[in-house]
Write a protein that holds these residues in place. Sequence first.
Motif, short mmCIF file in Angstrom:
data_model
loop_
_atom_site.label_atom_id
_atom_site.label_comp_id
_atom_site.label_asym_id
_atom_site.label_seq_id
_atom_site.Cartn_x
_atom_site.Cartn_y
_atom_site.Cartn_z
N LEU A 96 0.91 -1.47 -0.10
CA LEU A 96 0.07 -0.10 -0.01
C LEU A 96 0.98 1.09 -0.04
O LEU A 96 0.24 2.37 -0.67
CB LEU A 96 -1.06 0.02 1.10
CG LEU A 96 -2.15 -1.07 1.13
CD1 LEU A 96 -2.83 -0.96 2.43
CD2 LEU A 96 -2.94 -0.99 -0.07
N THR A 97 2.13 1.20 0.50
CA THR A 97 3.00 2.44 0.48
C THR A 97 3.40 2.68 -0.79
O THR A 97 3.50 3.70 -1.23
CB THR A 97 4.26 2.13 1.31
OG1 THR A 97 3.67 2.06 2.85
CG2 THR A 97 5.18 3.55 1.60
N GLY A 104 0.72 9.29 -6.35
CA GLY A 104 1.21 10.76 -6.04
C GLY A 104 0.32 11.20 -4.96
O GLY A 104 -0.08 12.55 -4.95
N LEU A 105 0.33 10.66 -3.80
CA LEU A 105 -0.44 10.99 -2.49
C LEU A 105 0.48 11.52 -1.65
O LEU A 105 -0.05 11.62 -0.49
CB LEU A 105 -1.50 9.88 -2.21
CG LEU A 105 -2.36 9.41 -2.95
CD1 LEU A 105 -3.32 8.22 -2.47
CD2 LEU A 105 -3.50 10.45 -3.53
N ALA A 133 -2.20 7.27 7.82
CA ALA A 133 -1.53 6.11 8.47
C ALA A 133 -0.19 5.87 7.69
O ALA A 133 1.02 5.76 7.92
CB ALA A 133 -2.17 4.84 8.47
N ILE A 134 -0.25 5.93 6.53
CA ILE A 134 0.79 5.54 5.52
C ILE A 134 1.80 7.06 5.60
O ILE A 134 3.07 6.86 5.65
CB ILE A 134 0.46 5.52 4.14
CG1 ILE A 134 -0.20 4.19 3.83
CG2 ILE A 134 1.95 5.45 2.92
CD1 ILE A 134 -0.76 3.73 2.55
N ALA A 135 1.02 8.12 5.55
CA ALA A 135 2.03 9.47 5.73
C ALA A 135 3.00 9.50 7.01
O ALA A 135 4.05 9.86 6.86
CB ALA A 135 1.22 10.64 5.41
N SER A 136 2.20 8.85 7.87
CA SER A 136 2.89 9.29 9.18
C SER A 136 3.82 7.96 9.71
O SER A 136 4.55 7.95 10.83
CB SER A 136 1.76 9.34 10.50
OG SER A 136 0.99 8.09 10.37
N GLY A 184 -7.57 -1.57 0.49
CA GLY A 184 -6.72 -0.59 0.75
C GLY A 184 -6.43 0.05 -0.79
O GLY A 184 -6.38 1.32 -0.88
N LEU A 185 -6.29 -0.70 -1.79
CA LEU A 185 -6.16 -0.17 -3.02
C LEU A 185 -7.39 0.62 -3.51
O LEU A 185 -7.03 1.59 -4.13
CB LEU A 185 -5.45 -1.57 -4.25
CG LEU A 185 -5.65 -1.02 -5.57
CD1 LEU A 185 -4.46 -0.38 -5.74
CD2 LEU A 185 -5.49 -2.51 -6.47
N ASP A 186 -8.28 0.09 -3.42
CA ASP A 186 -9.67 0.61 -3.87
C ASP A 186 -9.55 2.19 -3.09
O ASP A 186 -10.09 3.18 -3.74
CB ASP A 186 -10.94 -0.01 -3.59
CG ASP A 186 -10.97 -1.24 -4.38
OD1 ASP A 186 -10.23 -1.41 -5.39
OD2 ASP A 186 -11.66 -2.07 -4.07
N GLU A 187 -9.29 2.25 -1.88
CA GLU A 187 -9.33 3.49 -0.99
C GLU A 187 -8.35 4.34 -1.53
O GLU A 187 -8.63 5.55 -1.81
CB GLU A 187 -9.05 3.29 0.44
CG GLU A 187 -8.72 4.39 1.34
CD GLU A 187 -10.04 5.41 1.51
OE1 GLU A 187 -9.85 6.51 1.99
OE2 GLU A 187 -11.06 5.03 0.92
N LEU A 188 -7.04 3.96 -1.86
CA LEU A 188 -5.88 5.00 -2.36
C LEU A 188 -6.43 5.48 -3.84
O LEU A 188 -6.03 6.53 -4.33
CB LEU A 188 -4.72 4.29 -2.25
CG LEU A 188 -4.41 4.01 -1.10
CD1 LEU A 188 -2.78 3.28 -0.99
CD2 LEU A 188 -3.97 5.24 -0.18
#
Length: 202
Positions: A96-97, A104-105, A133-136, A184-188
Amino acid sequence: MNTVFAGQGHYTRKVHLGFKFDFKDLVKTLEGNLPDHKKDALMLSLPVYSIQSLKKKYSTFQKAVWAVAVVSAGIATAPVPGLSPACDIAMVTSFLTKCYFSFGLNDNALRKLSERVDKPILEAVKESKLVQAIASKSLLPAKMAARLGAAGVIEALFSLVPLAGSLTAAGVSFVTTRSVLQEGLDELYRVAKMVIEMAELE
């Protein structure tokens, strides 16, 4: 003016030289002269410049979801307590990262885009718990982590049963990991699509 290079293998690369070029046309030319596995690598490495490019990235990651789930299933057959859930969480987080950066998020990319289009895109994106969560660089959202943890407990119980138990554990791991990855992929993808719409990219 075109310069043609004889590529290794059974294809030819064409590179268009000049001071001006259309980025989309350049990408299309490159894709047309690359084997499938290199097309995927190219697509994932490029920035998201349109809804079509985002959809292509999404499709490529969808194929990878199955591959990661298969690896997860294989690990689940190993009779080592705690190994499967630990590996699943690590693989899901890593996957997911990669999606997060490829779409580009990340803060740096969004900040530049926000400044370019003069819209509060960065703030809107951070409404997603997964993006936060990924950003932090923290753990997965509680809901995802809990599902993987619960699956790990079930797998451990089944693994106590010779042969059939290991196969069942592998099945549980495959289904759970694939489901979490797809969610997770769908959310991103949803968030990235929102970014494109806010930025009014075609």
